[in-house]
Enzyme design. Sequence first.
Site, PDB file in Angstrom:
ATOM      1  N   GLU A  46       0.781  -1.228  -0.545  1.00 34.64           N
ATOM      2  CA  GLU A  46      -0.098  -0.011  -0.121  1.00 34.64           C
ATOM      3  C   GLU A  46       0.753   1.292  -0.234  1.00 34.64           C
ATOM      4  OE1 GLU A  46      -3.912   1.703   2.347  1.00 34.64           O
ATOM      5  OE2 GLU A  46      -1.746   1.580   4.130  1.00 34.64           O
ATOM      6  N   TRP A  47       0.668   2.124  -0.945  1.00 34.83           N
ATOM      7  CA  TRP A  47       1.147   3.576  -0.608  1.00 34.83           C
ATOM      8  C   TRP A  47       0.416   4.560  -0.090  1.00 34.83           C
ATOM      9  CZ3 TRP A  47       1.896   7.434  -5.409  1.00 34.83           C
ATOM     10  CH2 TRP A  47       2.616   8.301  -4.727  1.00 34.83           C
ATOM     11  N   ARG A  48       0.651   4.608   1.154  1.00 36.04           N
ATOM     12  CA  ARG A  48       0.271   6.037   2.198  1.00 36.04           C
ATOM     13  C   ARG A  48       0.366   7.401   0.915  1.00 36.04           C
ATOM     14  NH1 ARG A  48      -2.314   5.250   6.452  1.00 36.04           N
ATOM     15  NH2 ARG A  48      -1.979   7.993   6.908  1.00 36.04           N
ATOM     16  N   ARG A  82      -4.708   9.097   2.668  1.00 36.91           N
ATOM     17  CA  ARG A  82      -6.286   8.927   3.573  1.00 36.91           C
ATOM     18  C   ARG A  82      -6.175  10.306   4.472  1.00 36.91           C
ATOM     19  NH1 ARG A  82      -8.172   5.814   3.768  1.00 36.91           N
ATOM     20  NH2 ARG A  82      -7.550   4.162   4.681  1.00 36.91           N
ATOM     21  N   HIS A 143     -12.989   4.282   9.172  1.00 38.97           N
ATOM     22  CA  HIS A 143     -12.392   4.801  10.438  1.00 38.97           C
ATOM     23  C   HIS A 143     -12.550   5.303  11.345  1.00 38.97           C
ATOM     24  CE1 HIS A 143      -9.917   3.675   6.382  1.00 38.97           C
ATOM     25  NE2 HIS A 143      -8.926   3.576   7.038  1.00 38.97           N
ATOM     26  N   LYS A 170     -13.994  -2.110   3.952  1.00 44.52           N
ATOM     27  CA  LYS A 170     -12.350  -2.274   4.993  1.00 44.52           C
ATOM     28  C   LYS A 170     -13.646  -1.618   6.085  1.00 44.52           C
ATOM     29  CE  LYS A 170      -8.704  -0.371   5.963  1.00 44.52           C
ATOM     30  NZ  LYS A 170      -7.623   0.917   6.137  1.00 44.52           N
ATOM     31  N   ARG A 213      -6.395  -8.536  14.780  1.00 43.71           N
ATOM     32  CA  ARG A 213      -4.692  -8.188  13.102  1.00 43.71           C
ATOM     33  C   ARG A 213      -4.568  -9.444  12.672  1.00 43.71           C
ATOM     34  NH1 ARG A 213      -3.765  -3.148  11.867  1.00 43.71           N
ATOM     35  NH2 ARG A 213      -4.110  -1.179  13.250  1.00 43.71           N
ATOM     36  N   SER A 232       1.767   2.831   9.385  1.00 39.62           N
ATOM     37  CA  SER A 232       0.815   3.588   9.570  1.00 39.62           C
ATOM     38  C   SER A 232      -0.551   3.158  10.687  1.00 39.62           C
ATOM     39  CB  SER A 232      -0.131   2.944   7.906  1.00 39.62           C
ATOM     40  OG  SER A 232      -0.789   1.818   7.690  1.00 39.62           O
ATOM     41  N   GLN A 236      -0.497  -2.507  14.491  1.00 46.05           N
ATOM     42  CA  GLN A 236       0.643  -3.084  13.759  1.00 46.05           C
ATOM     43  C   GLN A 236       2.049  -3.917  14.377  1.00 46.05           C
ATOM     44  OE1 GLN A 236       0.999  -0.293  10.176  1.00 46.05           O
ATOM     45  NE2 GLN A 236      -0.954  -0.443  10.005  1.00 46.05           N
TER      46      GLN A 236
END
Length: 255
Positions: A46-48, A82, A143, A170, A213, A232, A236
Amino acid sequence: MNVLTIKGVSIGEGMPKIIIPLMGKTEKQILNEAEAVKLLNPDIVEWRVDVFEKANDREAVTKLISKLRKSLEDKLFLFTFRTHKEGGSMEMDESSYLALLESAIQTKDIDLIDIELFSGDANVKALVSLAEENNVYVVMSNHDFEKTPVKDEIISRLRKMQDLGAHIPKMAVMPNDTGDLLTLLDATYTMKTIYADRPIITMSMAATGLISRLSGEVFGSACTFGAGEEASAPGQIPVSELRSVLDILHKNTRG
């Protein structure tokens, strides 16, 4: 729940697929990070984009997409900006956000794109249509960094994502106690077993939510995020630790 297979990666069966975010600020940092992350062998990178110092420059973003596509080779590539209101690093007005996503989709160099649920139903539907025209799959997201909504509200949002055309709904929520973690897991299991006709991703954040997770294969979350060079989101853990736990659960929980 149907399995979604993209470039040979089957999302929604077996072990949860591992997503690693790229969190660099400069082009050089991002490209270096991509090379390092490849060695960790994630299922999806994933590119944030909201962390990128030139995220407001659509030309700079599309050029870097092309470079990342070459670097990542056939690895699945998820493009995510985001928004600030959902925990992102950069303020961007809605029209610029939508235009950025359109530009990213039209490169045809990404495999998946994150579209936030609360971007206006008409806007979301238009982006989903554009994505499908360009063979890009949609991760539709929401989120809540403050709290965990009640079970019915979590399910309602995930179902709305399905209705709007998400290929992968998601939802990420913040627990204030272990009961909130149980609410998220219960909602995930109910969604998977009763309502979902496609893979879903859910997580409870921070240390309290860590089990969510790790336990996707048990409760019904098809992907999980692990930290590469940098996390991110709160909660995590490093990919090597994440993979070993997923592997243990995969080998020992099947009937």
